[in-house]
Enzyme design. Structure first.
Site, PDB file in Angstrom:
ATOM      1  CE  LYS A 176     -40.616  80.683 -25.310  1.00 55.89           C
ATOM      2  NZ  LYS A 176     -40.129  80.302 -23.984  1.00 55.89           N
ATOM      3  CD  GLU A 251     -27.159  83.608 -35.264  1.00 52.64           C
ATOM      4  OE1 GLU A 251     -26.202  82.812 -35.291  1.00 52.64           O
ATOM      5  OE2 GLU A 251     -27.407  84.382 -36.212  1.00 52.64           O
ATOM      6  CB  CYS A 285     -23.866  78.290 -28.841  1.00 50.23           C
ATOM      7  SG  CYS A 285     -23.486  80.023 -28.620  1.00 50.23           S
ATOM      8  CD  GLU A 386     -25.183  72.497 -29.099  1.00 51.76           C
ATOM      9  OE1 GLU A 386     -26.407  72.352 -29.256  1.00 51.76           O
ATOM     10  OE2 GLU A 386     -24.613  73.598 -29.111  1.00 51.76           O
TER      11      GLU A 386
HETATM   12  P1  NAD Z   1     -34.267  75.296 -27.195  1.00 52.12           P
HETATM   13  O1  NAD Z   1     -34.217  75.269 -28.687  1.00 52.12           O
HETATM   14  O2  NAD Z   1     -34.800  74.120 -26.508  1.00 52.12           O
HETATM   15  O3  NAD Z   1     -35.133  76.539 -26.695  1.00 52.12           O
HETATM   16  C1  NAD Z   1     -34.852  77.873 -27.105  1.00 52.12           C
HETATM   17  C2  NAD Z   1     -36.118  78.715 -26.971  1.00 52.12           C
HETATM   18  O4  NAD Z   1     -37.087  78.244 -27.903  1.00 52.12           O
HETATM   19  C3  NAD Z   1     -36.775  78.639 -25.604  1.00 52.12           C
HETATM   20  O5  NAD Z   1     -37.278  79.904 -25.255  1.00 52.12           O
HETATM   21  C4  NAD Z   1     -37.903  77.653 -25.847  1.00 52.12           C
HETATM   22  O6  NAD Z   1     -38.984  77.810 -24.950  1.00 52.12           O
HETATM   23  C5  NAD Z   1     -38.323  78.024 -27.249  1.00 52.12           C
HETATM   24  N1  NAD Z   1     -39.037  76.955 -27.971  1.00 52.12           N
HETATM   25  C6  NAD Z   1     -39.094  75.640 -27.715  1.00 52.12           C
HETATM   26  N2  NAD Z   1     -39.863  75.018 -28.623  1.00 52.12           N
HETATM   27  C7  NAD Z   1     -40.292  75.948 -29.486  1.00 52.12           C
HETATM   28  C8  NAD Z   1     -41.096  75.926 -30.662  1.00 52.12           C
HETATM   29  N3  NAD Z   1     -41.606  74.794 -31.133  1.00 52.12           N
HETATM   30  N4  NAD Z   1     -41.330  77.092 -31.300  1.00 52.12           N
HETATM   31  C9  NAD Z   1     -40.789  78.246 -30.857  1.00 52.12           C
HETATM   32  N5  NAD Z   1     -40.027  78.329 -29.757  1.00 52.12           N
HETATM   33  C10 NAD Z   1     -39.771  77.192 -29.075  1.00 52.12           C
HETATM   34  O7  NAD Z   1     -32.770  75.628 -26.716  1.00 52.12           O
HETATM   35  P2  NAD Z   1     -32.230  75.756 -25.235  1.00 52.12           P
HETATM   36  O8  NAD Z   1     -32.132  74.389 -24.644  1.00 52.12           O
HETATM   37  O9  NAD Z   1     -32.950  76.820 -24.500  1.00 52.12           O
HETATM   38  O10 NAD Z   1     -30.747  76.341 -25.504  1.00 52.12           O
HETATM   39  C11 NAD Z   1     -29.659  75.555 -25.849  1.00 52.12           C
HETATM   40  C12 NAD Z   1     -29.375  75.619 -27.336  1.00 52.12           C
HETATM   41  O11 NAD Z   1     -29.172  76.958 -27.737  1.00 52.12           O
HETATM   42  C13 NAD Z   1     -28.095  74.909 -27.721  1.00 52.12           C
HETATM   43  O12 NAD Z   1     -28.303  74.145 -28.894  1.00 52.12           O
HETATM   44  C14 NAD Z   1     -27.116  76.033 -28.016  1.00 52.12           C
HETATM   45  O13 NAD Z   1     -26.069  75.726 -28.895  1.00 52.12           O
HETATM   46  C15 NAD Z   1     -28.022  77.064 -28.565  1.00 52.12           C
HETATM   47  N6  NAD Z   1     -27.411  78.389 -28.469  1.00 52.12           N
HETATM   48  C16 NAD Z   1     -26.963  78.997 -29.603  1.00 52.12           C
HETATM   49  C17 NAD Z   1     -26.343  80.246 -29.535  1.00 52.12           C
HETATM   50  C18 NAD Z   1     -25.862  80.944 -30.779  1.00 52.12           C
HETATM   51  O14 NAD Z   1     -25.713  82.161 -30.748  1.00 52.12           O
HETATM   52  N7  NAD Z   1     -25.621  80.233 -31.855  1.00 52.12           N
HETATM   53  C19 NAD Z   1     -26.203  80.873 -28.302  1.00 52.12           C
HETATM   54  C20 NAD Z   1     -26.675  80.229 -27.151  1.00 52.12           C
HETATM   55  C21 NAD Z   1     -27.295  78.993 -27.255  1.00 52.12           C
END
Ligand code: NAD
Length: 485
Positions: A176, A251, A285, A386
């Site tokens: 997804k 992550e 990130c 963050e």
């Molecule tokens: P997010 O947590 O809002 O969403 C990530 C994914 O989770 C999306 O596909 C979203 O649709 C899905 N999601 C949302 N609610 C959910 C739920 N209740 N259950 C399961 N899935 C759900 O994050 P974002 O805004 O897409 O991305 C930004 C974040 O990602 C930042 O915090 C960033 O630091 C982190 N990030 C971490 C890394 C790493 O490797 N550590 C890399 C890139 C981004």
């Protein structure tokens, strides 16, 4: 039917939502530019995707590893042939500049090649036995069905670095993508199928994270979850998984420091901090969100930094000469602007930027000025949380020890940089900083695909790293065999 409505893919079939609902995929630099629409699937559809993955798994696992590898390598070649098209899609969909998009697409290509070849090294261990006439060895077996949930900020690289190792190890996948960036995710799946991936091995589902996620995490048919995203959603996934015997890799966020010492090449430090903080619009990130600078060079560093940041051209990533694109969406933009207000209220000094950009070049999208705060103290929220946007907090330290203490005084521990000409100080930093990635005289951002990646503290959950050979450990289980003869 809506024009440019793309399907989901379940068991190799094109699938749309049963009630016809869909969502728009919009260019954040120009919100009138709609790239596509994708189905808003229901939880039951995802259950079907999981079943399809389960049904395809045994056959995929019995496909010889080199054959699985050949498919991954062919997919890499297909994506490389489409490099420019994929680059433009990524820029239109996520907003990053064409240079940033090209780098990311190339990285996805390298990842598929790397794991395609890595198949030949999917080996166990052969060792001596304490018993006579016994062979003792280990072998790797796939886990089964993997749920892969990814964010929008690296929407081709992250799904690739999860899917490629999952597949080479013989698992099947339900994937997804984030709802801001489904098209580039679809393109990976399309390339895999064009390369010969059998139906059901990768299933592509789009829609609400909370609703689809509930099935992707809650289903008894899923063996492992690999998630990248925010700390909040990561915590929710951990809670949903509960005590089930489920392998989980989360992550999450970062609040990454770049420490600048008094013996640093300041010109280089400025360039690298600019790249880390404002490259990718700060939406990484591993982005540099805190520059911790020794007092004696803080004024000079800050002066040079401000001069450099003033020259950053912000605009539509498709345009020539643009160095920084928009923020991905309105919600994200408002969150960043809120944090800027919080910083001012907390008493930090806003010395550059701080607002949304307007005018003919910027009013069509979500553009935030590159923003710099000084006089930031460790207790402030902008020093702890963050922000995920182009906002840099400059903090001062009176000594190297204090700089390390400040660097570590956060809940996250993803990436950290040091700028120095001293080898002993570099090693001391490497030893003492609490971060999963350490860079010396380099930006906190930027990763190579063949080495492990992950964070300390709240940045990662699950002990097994992503990327490199380490990823194979997450996607396999080990069987120990005692063979008497
Ligand atoms: P997010 O947590 O809002 O969403 C990530 C994914 O989770 C999306 O596909 C979203 O649709 C899905 N999601 C949302 N609610 C959910 C739920 N209740 N259950 C399961 N899935 C759900 O994050 P974002 O805004 O897409 O991305 C930004 C974040 O990602 C930042 O915090 C960033 O630091 C982190 N990030 C971490 C890394 C790493 O490797 N550590 C890399 C890139 C981004």
């Amino acid at each position: 039917m809506v024009k440019d409505l793309y399907p989901c893919i379940i068991g190799g079939e094109k699938v749309f939502s049963s009630d016809g609902r869909s969502f728009k995929d919009i260019n954040p630099a120009n919100t009138g530019d709609v790239l596509a629409e994708f189905p808003m699937l229901a939880r039951e559809d995802v259950a079907r995707a999981i079943t399809a993955a389960r049904e395809a798994q045994a056959k995929w696992a019995s496909t010889p590893v080199p054959e699985r590898g050949r498919i991954l390598v062919r997919a890499a070649q297909i994506m490389e042939n489409e490099l420019e098209e994929l680059t433009r899609i990524l820029t239109r969909e996520e907003g990053k500049t064409l240079t940033e998009s090209r780098t990311e697409v190339s990285r996805a290509v390298s990842i598929f090649r790397f794991y395609g070849v890595m198949g030949y090294r999917l080996r166990g261990e052969f060792t001596v036995s304490a018993e006579p006439n016994t062979h003792l060895f280990t072998m790797r077996e796939p886990l089964g069905v993997i749920s892969i949930i990814t964010p929008w900020n690296f929407p081709i690289a992250i799904p690739s670095w999860k899917m490629a190792p999952a597949l080479i190890c013989g698992n099947t996948v339900v994937f997804k993508p984030a709802s801001y960036t489904p098209l580039i995710g679809y393109k990976i799946v399309e390339a895999l199928h064009a390369a010969g991936l059998p139906p059901g091995v990768v299933n592509f589902v789009t829609g609400s994270g909370a609703s689809l996620g509930a099935e992707m995490i809650g289903s008894r048919e899923v063996d492992a979850i690999s998630f990248t995203g925010s700390l909040e959603v990561g915590e929710e996934i951990k809670r949903m998984a509960g005590t089930r015997n489920l392998r989980i890799q989360l992550e999450l966020g970062g609040k990454n420091p770049a420490v600048v010492l008094d013996d640093a090449d300041l010109g280089r430090a400025v360039e690298m901090v600019v790249r880390g903080a404002f490259g990718l619009t700060g939406q990484a990130c591993t982005a540099t969100s805190r520059a911790i600078v020794l007092d004696s060079v803080a004024d000079e560093f800050t002066g040079k930094l401000v001069e450099r940041v003033k020259r950053i051209k912000v605009g539509n990533g498709l345009a020539e000469g643009v160095e920084m694109g928009p923020v991905v969406g309105e919600k994200e933009m408002n969150k960043i602007l809120d944090y800027i207000r919080v910083g001012v209220e907390e008493g930090a000094k806003l010395i550059l930027g701080g607002g949304r950009l307007s005018g003919p070049e910027h009013s069509t999208g979500y553009f935030v000025e590159p923003t710099i705060f000084t006089d930031v103290t460790p207790d402030m929220r902008i020093a702890q949380e963050e922000i995920f946007g182009p906002v840099l907090a400059i903090m001062r330290a009176t000594s190297f020890d204090e700089a390390i203490e400040l660097a570590n005084k956060i809940e996250y521990g993803l990436s950290a940089s040091l700028f120095t000409r001293s080898l002993p100080r570099a090693f001391e930093f490497i030893n003492r900083v609490q971060a999963g990635v350490v860079k010396i005289n380099k930006p906190t951002t930027g990763l190579e695909p063949h080495v492990p990646f992950g964070g300390y503290k709240k940045s990662s959950y699950g002990m097994i790293r992503e990327q490199g050979e380490a990823a194979l450990d997450f996607y396999t289980k080990i069987k120990t065999v005692y063979l008497g003869y």
